[in-house]
Design a protein around this motif. Structure first.
Motif, mmCIF file in Angstrom:
data_model
loop_
_atom_site.group_PDB
_atom_site.id
_atom_site.type_symbol
_atom_site.label_atom_id
_atom_site.label_comp_id
_atom_site.label_asym_id
_atom_site.label_seq_id
_atom_site.Cartn_x
_atom_site.Cartn_y
_atom_site.Cartn_z
ATOM 1 N N TYR A 260 -3.149 0.023 13.236
ATOM 2 C CA TYR A 260 -4.047 -0.976 12.658
ATOM 3 C C TYR A 260 -4.403 -1.962 14.008
ATOM 4 O O TYR A 260 -5.483 -2.410 14.344
ATOM 5 N N TYR A 261 -3.425 -2.274 14.647
ATOM 6 C CA TYR A 261 -3.396 -2.984 15.984
ATOM 7 C C TYR A 261 -4.017 -2.215 17.261
ATOM 8 O O TYR A 261 -4.303 -2.800 18.139
ATOM 9 N N ARG A 262 -4.105 -0.918 16.968
ATOM 10 C CA ARG A 262 -4.372 -0.045 17.962
ATOM 11 C C ARG A 262 -3.867 -0.185 19.382
ATOM 12 O O ARG A 262 -4.221 -0.196 20.372
ATOM 13 N N SER A 263 -2.377 -0.616 19.188
ATOM 14 C CA SER A 263 -1.563 -0.813 20.160
ATOM 15 C C SER A 263 -0.110 -0.520 19.958
ATOM 16 O O SER A 263 0.251 -0.668 18.603
ATOM 17 N N GLU A 264 0.825 -0.385 20.590
ATOM 18 C CA GLU A 264 2.105 0.070 19.975
ATOM 19 C C GLU A 264 2.676 -1.411 19.824
ATOM 20 O O GLU A 264 2.744 -2.367 20.483
ATOM 21 N N VAL A 265 3.575 -1.330 18.473
ATOM 22 C CA VAL A 265 4.257 -2.695 18.187
ATOM 23 C C VAL A 265 5.842 -2.362 18.462
ATOM 24 O O VAL A 265 6.289 -1.365 18.006
ATOM 25 N N THR A 266 6.492 -2.937 19.118
ATOM 26 C CA THR A 266 7.797 -2.779 19.438
ATOM 27 C C THR A 266 8.826 -3.068 18.201
ATOM 28 O O THR A 266 8.550 -3.714 17.334
ATOM 29 N N ALA A 267 9.728 -1.938 18.095
ATOM 30 C CA ALA A 267 10.631 -2.020 17.205
ATOM 31 C C ALA A 267 11.437 -3.408 16.826
ATOM 32 O O ALA A 267 11.334 -3.657 15.742
ATOM 33 N N SER A 268 11.705 -4.162 18.213
ATOM 34 C CA SER A 268 12.506 -5.547 17.821
ATOM 35 C C SER A 268 11.474 -6.277 17.041
ATOM 36 O O SER A 268 11.839 -7.248 16.394
ATOM 37 N N ARG A 269 10.115 -6.286 17.438
ATOM 38 C CA ARG A 269 9.048 -7.201 16.780
ATOM 39 C C ARG A 269 9.007 -6.999 15.293
ATOM 40 O O ARG A 269 9.082 -7.742 14.418
ATOM 41 N N VAL A 270 9.084 -5.469 14.815
ATOM 42 C CA VAL A 270 8.779 -5.159 13.652
ATOM 43 C C VAL A 270 10.095 -5.526 12.547
ATOM 44 O O VAL A 270 10.105 -6.370 11.557
ATOM 45 N N TYR A 271 11.484 -5.193 13.262
ATOM 46 C CA TYR A 271 12.725 -5.352 12.609
ATOM 47 C C TYR A 271 12.934 -6.926 12.405
ATOM 48 O O TYR A 271 13.620 -7.231 11.353
ATOM 49 N N SER A 272 12.598 -7.571 13.335
ATOM 50 C CA SER A 272 12.762 -9.272 13.461
ATOM 51 C C SER A 272 12.165 -9.809 12.347
ATOM 52 O O SER A 272 12.556 -10.532 11.535
ATOM 53 N N ASN A 273 10.787 -9.239 12.151
ATOM 54 C CA ASN A 273 9.860 -9.899 11.067
ATOM 55 C C ASN A 273 10.312 -9.383 9.692
ATOM 56 O O ASN A 273 10.251 -9.947 8.750
ATOM 57 N N LEU A 274 10.945 -8.016 9.582
ATOM 58 C CA LEU A 274 11.209 -7.588 8.149
ATOM 59 C C LEU A 274 12.576 -8.475 8.078
ATOM 60 O O LEU A 274 12.685 -8.749 6.726
ATOM 61 N N ASN A 275 13.444 -8.737 8.794
ATOM 62 C CA ASN A 275 14.442 -9.408 8.352
ATOM 63 C C ASN A 275 14.174 -10.829 7.953
ATOM 64 O O ASN A 275 15.089 -11.508 7.018
ATOM 65 N N LYS A 276 13.361 -11.313 8.741
ATOM 66 C CA LYS A 276 12.697 -12.829 8.159
ATOM 67 C C LYS A 276 12.286 -12.734 6.682
ATOM 68 O O LYS A 276 12.409 -13.440 5.916
ATOM 69 N N LEU A 277 11.617 -11.636 6.456
ATOM 70 C CA LEU A 277 11.046 -11.295 5.024
ATOM 71 C C LEU A 277 11.932 -10.982 4.138
ATOM 72 O O LEU A 277 11.910 -11.669 2.695
ATOM 73 N N VAL A 278 12.855 -10.276 4.586
ATOM 74 C CA VAL A 278 14.235 -10.015 3.476
ATOM 75 C C VAL A 278 14.923 -11.517 3.335
ATOM 76 O O VAL A 278 15.395 -11.796 1.925
ATOM 77 N N ASP B 266 0.764 -1.189 0.004
ATOM 78 C CA ASP B 266 0.141 0.017 0.185
ATOM 79 C C ASP B 266 0.811 1.323 -0.019
ATOM 80 O O ASP B 266 0.654 2.189 -0.666
ATOM 81 N N GLU B 267 1.665 1.074 0.875
ATOM 82 C CA GLU B 267 2.708 2.504 1.022
ATOM 83 C C GLU B 267 3.786 2.553 0.131
ATOM 84 O O GLU B 267 4.677 3.548 0.222
ATOM 85 N N GLY B 268 4.387 1.638 -0.491
ATOM 86 C CA GLY B 268 5.823 1.486 -1.186
ATOM 87 C C GLY B 268 6.762 1.303 -0.257
ATOM 88 O O GLY B 268 6.574 1.170 0.917
ATOM 89 N N ALA B 269 8.057 1.756 -0.925
ATOM 90 C CA ALA B 269 9.136 1.605 -0.188
ATOM 91 C C ALA B 269 9.019 2.374 1.228
ATOM 92 O O ALA B 269 8.593 3.284 1.213
ATOM 93 N N SER B 270 9.370 1.808 2.488
ATOM 94 C CA SER B 270 9.131 2.491 3.530
ATOM 95 C C SER B 270 10.260 2.214 4.850
ATOM 96 O O SER B 270 10.958 1.118 4.564
ATOM 97 N N LYS B 271 10.531 3.129 5.673
ATOM 98 C CA LYS B 271 11.288 2.839 6.702
ATOM 99 C C LYS B 271 10.626 2.105 7.769
ATOM 100 O O LYS B 271 9.443 2.005 7.824
ATOM 101 N N GLY B 272 11.588 1.509 8.460
ATOM 102 C CA GLY B 272 10.895 0.507 9.407
ATOM 103 C C GLY B 272 9.978 1.214 10.649
ATOM 104 O O GLY B 272 9.148 0.635 10.992
ATOM 105 N N VAL B 273 10.610 2.396 10.914
ATOM 106 C CA VAL B 273 9.566 3.121 11.804
ATOM 107 C C VAL B 273 8.266 3.522 11.244
ATOM 108 O O VAL B 273 7.063 3.437 12.168
ATOM 109 N N SER B 274 8.144 3.836 10.085
ATOM 110 C CA SER B 274 6.897 4.012 9.425
ATOM 111 C C SER B 274 5.931 2.673 9.504
ATOM 112 O O SER B 274 4.512 2.769 9.659
ATOM 113 N N ILE B 275 6.503 1.603 8.916
ATOM 114 C CA ILE B 275 6.008 0.329 9.176
ATOM 115 C C ILE B 275 5.451 0.035 10.598
ATOM 116 O O ILE B 275 3.966 -0.486 10.683
#
Length: 144
Positions: free
Chosen positions: A86-104, A70-79
């Protein structure tokens, strides 16, 4: 220049090396859109990435892919912000970056340095996998 075996596609930029994204252009008969057979690298990538509509991915990984689509190329903070909204709660940076690395690591998201931060973008294979997921979801909603 390295020599290629006969079952590699000479037009594949990554033949014999890392996965190439051209496999997503294949037809049902296992050929590239240009009619050439898949090289070993494309075939491996095709089986690993394109065979299922993201069934082995976690919900947050699929949500990250939808955000990138939807948003195109994005930085981790934006994601992370989009996920939190969407989740209506904070998502920790470690959770986001861990999953981004798995997707990479699965070759459906690319990561490139953008100044101090990294920028993440959906690959063609990632877009193809999301399209298959959308088709599957729509078939469930439509009762097909």
């Amino acid at each position: 220049m390295r020599s290629r075996t006969t079952d590699e596609n000479p037009r594949c930029k990554n033949a014999g090396g890392t996965s190439c994204e051209r496999c997503v252009e294949r037809s049902a008969d296992g050929k590239h859109a240009d009619g050439r057979s898949l090289c070993r690298s494309c075939a491996r990538h095709s089986q690993a990435t394109c065979s299922s509509p993201l069934t082995d991915y976690s919900a947050i990984q699929r949500d990250i892919l939808w955000i990138l689509a939807d948003e195109g190329a994005s930085k981790g903070v934006s994601i992370s912000d989009s996920l939190g909204s969407y989740y209506r709660s904070e998502v920790t940076a470690s959770r986001v970056y861990s999953n981004l690395n798995k997707l990479v690591g699965k070759d459906i998201v690319t990561k490139r340095s953008s100044g101090r931060d990294n920028e993440y973008e959906l690959t063609t294979a990632g877009r193809h996998a999301l399209n298959r997921r959308r088709d599957w979801l729509e078939s469930r909603v439509d009762g097909q």
